[in-house]
Design a protein around this motif. Structure first.
Motif, PDB file in Angstrom:
ATOM      1  N   ALA A  37      -8.860 -15.422  10.414  1.00  0.00           N
ATOM      2  CA  ALA A  37      -9.463 -16.240  11.474  1.00  0.00           C
ATOM      3  C   ALA A  37      -8.453 -16.505  12.576  1.00  0.00           C
ATOM      4  CB  ALA A  37      -9.975 -17.552  10.884  1.00  0.00           C
ATOM      5  N   ARG A  38      -7.214 -16.766  12.197  1.00  0.00           N
ATOM      6  CA  ARG A  38      -6.165 -17.038  13.193  1.00  0.00           C
ATOM      7  C   ARG A  38      -5.869 -15.810  14.045  1.00  0.00           C
ATOM      8  NH1 ARG A  38      -2.915 -18.744   9.783  1.00  0.00           N
ATOM      9  NH2 ARG A  38      -1.382 -17.068   9.607  1.00  0.00           N
ATOM     10  N   LEU A  39      -5.936 -14.618  13.436  1.00  0.00           N
ATOM     11  CA  LEU A  39      -5.670 -13.378  14.166  1.00  0.00           C
ATOM     12  C   LEU A  39      -6.915 -12.836  14.874  1.00  0.00           C
ATOM     13  CD1 LEU A  39      -3.439 -11.498  11.555  1.00  0.00           C
ATOM     14  CD2 LEU A  39      -2.676 -12.651  13.625  1.00  0.00           C
ATOM     15  N   ASP A  40      -8.053 -13.475  14.603  1.00  0.00           N
ATOM     16  CA  ASP A  40      -9.323 -13.035  15.177  1.00  0.00           C
ATOM     17  C   ASP A  40      -9.584 -11.565  14.861  1.00  0.00           C
ATOM     18  OD1 ASP A  40     -11.702 -13.200  16.567  1.00  0.00           O
ATOM     19  OD2 ASP A  40     -10.791 -12.701  18.503  1.00  0.00           O
ATOM     20  N   VAL A  41      -9.517 -11.265  13.558  1.00  0.00           N
ATOM     21  CA  VAL A  41      -9.755  -9.902  13.114  1.00  0.00           C
ATOM     22  C   VAL A  41     -10.704  -9.940  11.919  1.00  0.00           C
ATOM     23  CG1 VAL A  41      -7.745  -9.899  11.583  1.00  0.00           C
ATOM     24  CG2 VAL A  41      -8.666  -7.723  12.387  1.00  0.00           C
ATOM     25  N   LYS A  42     -11.603  -8.982  11.855  1.00  0.00           N
ATOM     26  CA  LYS A  42     -12.515  -8.889  10.726  1.00  0.00           C
ATOM     27  C   LYS A  42     -12.079  -7.704   9.873  1.00  0.00           C
ATOM     28  CE  LYS A  42     -17.400  -8.798   9.454  1.00  0.00           C
ATOM     29  NZ  LYS A  42     -18.802  -8.767   9.951  1.00  0.00           N
ATOM     30  N   PRO A  43     -11.416  -7.964   8.750  1.00  0.00           N
ATOM     31  CA  PRO A  43     -10.878  -6.866   7.934  1.00  0.00           C
ATOM     32  C   PRO A  43     -11.976  -6.150   7.167  1.00  0.00           C
ATOM     33  CG  PRO A  43     -10.526  -8.939   6.821  1.00  0.00           C
ATOM     34  CD  PRO A  43     -11.118  -9.287   8.158  1.00  0.00           C
ATOM     35  N   HIS A  44     -11.695  -4.903   6.811  1.00  0.00           N
ATOM     36  CA  HIS A  44     -12.599  -4.129   5.948  1.00  0.00           C
ATOM     37  C   HIS A  44     -12.159  -4.366   4.505  1.00  0.00           C
ATOM     38  CE1 HIS A  44     -13.805   0.038   4.219  1.00  0.00           C
ATOM     39  NE2 HIS A  44     -14.654  -0.905   3.874  1.00  0.00           N
ATOM     40  N   ILE A  45     -12.881  -5.250   3.817  1.00  0.00           N
ATOM     41  CA  ILE A  45     -12.548  -5.548   2.416  1.00  0.00           C
ATOM     42  C   ILE A  45     -13.220  -4.490   1.552  1.00  0.00           C
ATOM     43  CG2 ILE A  45     -12.720  -7.219   0.545  1.00  0.00           C
ATOM     44  CD1 ILE A  45     -12.644  -9.425   2.627  1.00  0.00           C
ATOM     45  N   VAL A  46     -12.427  -3.559   1.073  1.00  0.00           N
ATOM     46  CA  VAL A  46     -12.967  -2.443   0.306  1.00  0.00           C
ATOM     47  C   VAL A  46     -13.253  -2.831  -1.140  1.00  0.00           C
ATOM     48  CG1 VAL A  46     -10.728  -1.507  -0.412  1.00  0.00           C
ATOM     49  CG2 VAL A  46     -12.668   0.025  -0.139  1.00  0.00           C
TER      50      VAL A  46
ATOM     51  N   LEU B  17      -4.199  -1.207  -9.776  1.00  0.00           N
ATOM     52  CA  LEU B  17      -4.644   0.173  -9.971  1.00  0.00           C
ATOM     53  C   LEU B  17      -5.281   0.743  -8.710  1.00  0.00           C
ATOM     54  CD1 LEU B  17      -6.172  -0.053 -13.565  1.00  0.00           C
ATOM     55  CD2 LEU B  17      -4.035   1.060 -12.900  1.00  0.00           C
ATOM     56  N   LEU B  18      -6.094  -0.053  -8.031  1.00  0.00           N
ATOM     57  CA  LEU B  18      -6.752   0.426  -6.809  1.00  0.00           C
ATOM     58  C   LEU B  18      -5.728   0.725  -5.714  1.00  0.00           C
ATOM     59  CD1 LEU B  18      -9.839  -1.977  -6.696  1.00  0.00           C
ATOM     60  CD2 LEU B  18      -9.865   0.498  -7.121  1.00  0.00           C
ATOM     61  N   ALA B  19      -4.722  -0.136  -5.594  1.00  0.00           N
ATOM     62  CA  ALA B  19      -3.674   0.119  -4.598  1.00  0.00           C
ATOM     63  C   ALA B  19      -2.904   1.381  -4.934  1.00  0.00           C
ATOM     64  CB  ALA B  19      -2.733  -1.080  -4.527  1.00  0.00           C
ATOM     65  N   ARG B  20      -2.624   1.569  -6.213  1.00  0.00           N
ATOM     66  CA  ARG B  20      -1.877   2.760  -6.645  1.00  0.00           C
ATOM     67  C   ARG B  20      -2.659   4.036  -6.381  1.00  0.00           C
ATOM     68  NH1 ARG B  20       0.306   2.016 -12.529  1.00  0.00           N
ATOM     69  NH2 ARG B  20      -1.743   2.814 -13.137  1.00  0.00           N
ATOM     70  N   GLU B  21      -3.994   3.934  -6.440  1.00  0.00           N
ATOM     71  CA  GLU B  21      -4.843   5.097  -6.168  1.00  0.00           C
ATOM     72  C   GLU B  21      -5.068   5.318  -4.673  1.00  0.00           C
ATOM     73  OE1 GLU B  21      -6.103   7.370  -8.340  1.00  0.00           O
ATOM     74  OE2 GLU B  21      -4.783   6.374  -9.780  1.00  0.00           O
ATOM     75  N   GLY B  22      -4.511   4.431  -3.846  1.00  0.00           N
ATOM     76  CA  GLY B  22      -4.637   4.601  -2.402  1.00  0.00           C
ATOM     77  C   GLY B  22      -5.933   4.090  -1.822  1.00  0.00           C
ATOM     78  N   ALA B  23      -6.648   3.217  -2.568  1.00  0.00           N
ATOM     79  CA  ALA B  23      -7.937   2.726  -2.089  1.00  0.00           C
ATOM     80  C   ALA B  23      -7.800   1.760  -0.920  1.00  0.00           C
ATOM     81  CB  ALA B  23      -8.688   2.038  -3.227  1.00  0.00           C
TER      82      ALA B  23
ATOM     83  N   GLY C 170       0.817  -1.204   0.000  1.00  0.00           N
ATOM     84  CA  GLY C 170       0.000   0.000   0.000  1.00  0.00           C
ATOM     85  C   GLY C 170       0.847   1.248   0.000  1.00  0.00           C
ATOM     86  N   THR C 171       0.188   2.373   0.017  1.00  0.00           N
ATOM     87  CA  THR C 171       0.905   3.646   0.058  1.00  0.00           C
ATOM     88  C   THR C 171       1.635   3.777   1.395  1.00  0.00           C
ATOM     89  OG1 THR C 171      -1.085   4.725   0.901  1.00  0.00           O
ATOM     90  CG2 THR C 171      -0.724   4.772  -1.480  1.00  0.00           C
ATOM     91  N   PRO C 172       2.733   4.520   1.430  1.00  0.00           N
ATOM     92  CA  PRO C 172       3.498   4.665   2.680  1.00  0.00           C
ATOM     93  C   PRO C 172       2.641   5.146   3.853  1.00  0.00           C
ATOM     94  CG  PRO C 172       4.776   5.491   0.833  1.00  0.00           C
ATOM     95  CD  PRO C 172       3.420   5.165   0.288  1.00  0.00           C
ATOM     96  N   ALA C 173       1.635   5.969   3.594  1.00  0.00           N
ATOM     97  CA  ALA C 173       0.803   6.509   4.681  1.00  0.00           C
ATOM     98  C   ALA C 173       0.014   5.420   5.393  1.00  0.00           C
ATOM     99  CB  ALA C 173      -0.156   7.552   4.113  1.00  0.00           C
ATOM    100  N   ARG C 174      -0.170   4.276   4.758  1.00  0.00           N
ATOM    101  CA  ARG C 174      -0.949   3.201   5.369  1.00  0.00           C
ATOM    102  C   ARG C 174      -0.087   2.208   6.148  1.00  0.00           C
ATOM    103  NH1 ARG C 174      -6.142   3.329   3.936  1.00  0.00           N
ATOM    104  NH2 ARG C 174      -6.800   4.306   1.962  1.00  0.00           N
ATOM    105  N   MET C 175       1.203   2.430   6.215  1.00  0.00           N
ATOM    106  CA  MET C 175       2.099   1.429   6.776  1.00  0.00           C
ATOM    107  C   MET C 175       2.495   1.679   8.234  1.00  0.00           C
ATOM    108  SD  MET C 175       2.474  -0.909   4.641  1.00  0.00           S
ATOM    109  CE  MET C 175       1.951  -1.192   2.960  1.00  0.00           C
TER     110      MET C 175
END
Length: 290
Positions: A209-218, A229-235, A173-178
């Motif tokens: 499931a192993r991390l017990d987290v529900k991700p936001h699948i955009v 393309l979506l990753a490059r646009e920062g989605a 992802g973009t650096p801001a998301r890391m």
């Protein structure tokens, strides 16, 4: 129009190239009258004259030029067929490749790179679902199918899966998301772009499931080019092998999260046994293994 008689067409072609009935008759050991009869029969089928006489020369009419162009292609194709079956062809037939629709375009380019730029090679590349591609491969419509899935092991299946590579799947992802300290924090706080490719999706479901987290699948995407393309646009964060986003990672537009997801993707070239395989296929498969 009645069906064309190709014997008539062949004799017309010979005369058209020689320019005179006399020369062609001598070369083919025929009488001029027999040769004339063949050409008149063809003209009768077409309903238009093929030659006009100028002195001792036979000159093609407009219809004659059109007919000769087709005749050259028809008999040229027949000669190519014989050369191909005799393995003596001096030309290379088109290389027909099927590619899974979710397969990385960068990976496809990497596979083809050893033969790109060859002036005598045409490449036909089509994408689709795994089942559709394998059906076409069985029907010899493709020389090879590129996929991330192995063929089904059904009874009577004669597919051969050549494993080309295994690549680690990461989040990009973009650096801001890391700016997250753990993988769980990253998945809990950042949207994710997930491909529908089966092995990646299965591995991702197991991870969350192993991390017990529900991700936001955009975005749930069936095309790796769109993931890129979506990753490059920062989605959001792209779940993919690095090869998909190699250019963006190299120029710093995107970064790879420093976490091991435990997900890998295998790349296969699927073929079927053939008596006359494409002459470039062995070279391509060998180059991928070096």
């Amino acid at each position: 129009m009645d069906q064309l008689n190709y014997h008539h067409l062949r004799y017309f072609r010979e005369v058209a190239h020689d320019g005179t009935l006399t020369r062609t008759a001598e070369r083919l050991n025929l009488s001029q009258s027999a040769l004339s009869t063949q050409i008149r029969s063809l003209e009768g089928r077409l309903g238009l004259p093929l030659f006009e006489r100028k002195g001792r020369q036979l000159v093609l009419t407009e219809v004659g030029r059109i007919a000769l162009d087709h005749a050259d292609r028809i008999f040229g194709t027949g000669q190519e067929l014989l050369q191909t079956l005799n393995r003596s062809a001096d030309h290379t037939p088109p290389l027909r490749i099927g590619a899974l629709s979710t397969l990385s375009r960068n990976f496809q380019l990497q596979f083809l790179r050893p033969v790109l730029g060859q002036s005598d090679l045409d490449i036909v590349l089509k994408s689709g679902s795994n089942n559709r591609l394998l059906t076409a491969l069985s029907a010899l419509a493709f020389d090879v199918v590129l996929s991330t899935e192995t063929p089904p092991s059904a009874a009577g299946s004669d597919f051969i899966a050549h494993r080309l590579a295994e690549q680690t799947v990461s989040l990009h992802g973009t650096p801001a998301r890391m700016g997250h300290a753990t993988l769980r924090d990253l998945l809990a706080n950042e949207p994710v772009i997930v491909p529908t490719e089966s092995s990646i999706r299965t591995g991702f479901n197991s991870l969350t499931a192993r991390l017990d987290v529900k991700p936001h699948i955009v975005a749930d995407v069936d095309d790796m080019a769109m993931v890129r393309l979506l990753a490059r646009e920062g989605a959001g964060l792209a779940l993919a092998p690095s090869v998909v986003l190699a250019d963006e990672i190299a120029n710093g537009t995107l970064r790879t999260a420093p976490f091991d997801l435990g997900i890998v993707e295998n790349f296969y070239a699927v073929t079927t046994p053939r008596t006359f395989p494409h002459p470039m296929l062995a070279t391509l498969l060998a180059d991928q293994s070096t």
